[in-house]
Design a protein around this motif. Structure first.
Motif, short mmCIF file in Angstrom:
data_model
loop_
_atom_site.label_atom_id
_atom_site.label_comp_id
_atom_site.label_asym_id
_atom_site.label_seq_id
_atom_site.Cartn_x
_atom_site.Cartn_y
_atom_site.Cartn_z
N TYR A 27 0.85 -1.20 0.00
CA TYR A 27 0.00 0.00 0.00
C TYR A 27 0.89 1.26 0.00
CZ TYR A 27 -4.10 2.87 1.03
OH TYR A 27 -5.12 3.79 0.96
N CYS A 31 2.03 5.03 -2.74
CA CYS A 31 1.72 6.41 -2.37
C CYS A 31 2.93 7.04 -1.69
CB CYS A 31 0.49 6.47 -1.46
SG CYS A 31 0.63 5.56 0.07
N GLY A 32 2.93 8.35 -1.60
CA GLY A 32 4.04 9.05 -0.94
C GLY A 32 4.06 8.72 0.54
N GLU A 33 2.99 9.06 1.21
CA GLU A 33 2.80 8.67 2.61
C GLU A 33 1.31 8.54 2.88
OE1 GLU A 33 4.71 11.48 5.21
OE2 GLU A 33 3.61 13.17 4.43
N ALA A 34 1.00 7.77 3.92
CA ALA A 34 -0.42 7.53 4.22
C ALA A 34 -0.65 7.70 5.71
CB ALA A 34 -0.82 6.13 3.79
N GLU A 35 -1.85 8.15 6.02
CA GLU A 35 -2.20 8.40 7.41
C GLU A 35 -2.51 7.09 8.14
OE1 GLU A 35 -4.77 11.98 7.50
OE2 GLU A 35 -5.61 10.94 9.23
N VAL A 38 -5.99 5.65 7.64
CA VAL A 38 -6.22 5.09 6.31
C VAL A 38 -5.66 3.67 6.24
CG1 VAL A 38 -5.61 5.35 3.86
CG2 VAL A 38 -6.23 7.35 5.19
N TRP A 77 1.81 9.75 10.22
CA TRP A 77 1.96 9.42 8.80
C TRP A 77 3.06 8.38 8.64
CZ3 TRP A 77 -1.04 11.78 5.01
CH2 TRP A 77 -1.83 12.84 5.45
#
Lengths: 129, 152
Positions: A27, A31-35, A38, A77
Motif C-alpha cells: 500500500y 503512495c508518498g505517505e499515508a495516514e 487510512v 503518517w
C-alpha cells in the motif's frame, strides 16, 4: 533454484512475509505517505496491531513514521523508505519466481502426461490396425 | 522452505502477489481521489499573485517593500495550500501519471508556462518574465483543478 537469467534468485524477505506487513508495504509503495487511520481501515486491523506492525517495520528501516498535527488533531503518517521499496521489489520478485516455477513444473507435468497418453493410445491402436 | 524459514507453496505465493497488487491499486485510487476544487484554485491564485507582485516590485520601487511582502505572503499561502491539498484524504500521491495521459503530454505541459515566461522576458525583461510565468502557472493550476473536478 536459479533465476531464468542465470543470476542469484531473489530471496523472500522475512520482514515482509506476514500478510499484514506485505499489504502495508505494498500500500505504502503506491503512495508518498499515508495516514495511520487510512492504513488501519485498509488492513482492517486494530490500532494497537497496526502500531506494533509499523514499529517493527520502522525498526528494520523499511518504514518511516512522522507525527504531526493537522489543525489541532494529532496525526501519524507512514511512508515506505528507499530500503523498504527495494526490499518489497525483491520480495515480490521472489514470490513471482515461486509462482512461475510451479507453473512451469505443472506445464511440464501436463505435457508428460499427454505424451504418455498418446504413447499408450498408439500401443493399443497398432495391433488392431 | 524459503529464506524466511517458513514453507511457502505456489498457491500462497500467488495469493500474496494478488494481495500486494490489490493494496497498490487501493493506494493509487485513494491518492487520485478527487480533492476539493478550492485547493487548486487557491494554489493558482496565490501563485499568480505572488509572482505578479514580485514582478511589479521590480518595476515600482516606491511600493517595492509592500509588494515583496504581498509576494511572500502569497507564495507562503501557495506552499501551505500545496501541502494541505497533497495530504487531503490521508494519502499523498506517488510519482505516477496513472491517468492514461500520453507520455509526451506529461513532459510538454509543464514547459508551456516556462515558454510563456521566456516570451515575457524577451518583451519586458525580468518583470515580464515574473508576471507572465506567474499568470501562466496560476492559470495552469486553476485549469487542472477544474478539469479534475469535472472528471471526478
Amino acid at each position: 533454484m536459479t533465476s531464468p537469467t542465470g543470476g542469484t534468485p531473489p530471496a523472500l524477505d522475512r520482514e515482509l512475509h506476514h500478510p499484514t506487513r506485505l499489504a502495508l508495504a505494498a500500500y505504502l509503495s503506491a503512495c508518498g505517505e499515508a495516514e495511520f487511520a487510512v492504513l488501519r481501515d485498509y488492513c482492517q486491523i486494530s490500532d494497537s496491531t497496526l502500531s506494533k506492525t509499523l514499529s517493527a517495520l520502522e525498526k528494520t528501516g523499511y518504514v518511516s513514521i512522522r507525527k504531526g498535527y493537522l489543525g489541532k488533531r494529532p496525526r501519524t503518517w507512514a511512508a515506505l523508505t528507499f530500503t523498504g521499496r527495494k526490499a518489497l521489489t525483491r520480495h515480490l520478485a521472489a514470490l513471482e519466481e515461486i509462482a512461475a516455477t510451479a507453473r512451469r513444473a505443472a506445464d511440464a507435468c501436463a505435457q508428460e502426461e499427454q505424451e504418455e497418453q498418446e504413447e499408450h493410445r498408439e500401443e493399443h491402436e497398432v495391433p488392431g490396425a | 522452505m524459503d529464506s524466511t524459514g517458513e514453507p511457502i507453496d505456489a498457491r500462497e505465493a500467488r495469493s500474496a502477489l494478488a494481495a500486494a497488487c490489490a493494496a497498490r491499486v487501493a493506494a493509487r485510487k485513494a491518492g487520485e481521489r478527487g480533492r476539493p476544487r478550492g485547493y487548486g484554485i487557491g494554489q493558482g491564485l496565490t501563485f499568480a499573485v505572488g509572482f505578479i507582485a514580485l514582478g511589479l516590485a521590480d518595476r515600482e520601487p516606491r511600493w517595492g517593500i509592500w509588494l515583496v511582502g504581498v509576494a511572500l505572503v502569497s507564495l507562503t499561502g501557495f506552499f501551505v495550500l500545496l501541502w494541505l491539498g497533497a495530504h487531503h484524504g490521508g494519502v499523498t500521491r506517488w510519482f505516477n501519471r496513472g491517468d492514461g495521459r500520453p507520455g509526451w503530454r506529461a513532459w510538454v505541459v509543464p514547459f508551456i508556462p516556462l515558454a510563456i515566461g521566456i516570451a515575457g522576458a524577451l518583451l519586458y525583461g525580468t518583470t515580464g518574465w515574473l508576471v507572465a510565468f506567474g499568470v501562466a502557472c496560476g492559470g495552469d493550476y486553476i485549469l487542472r483543478a477544474n478539469r479534475q473536478a469535472r472528471t471526478s
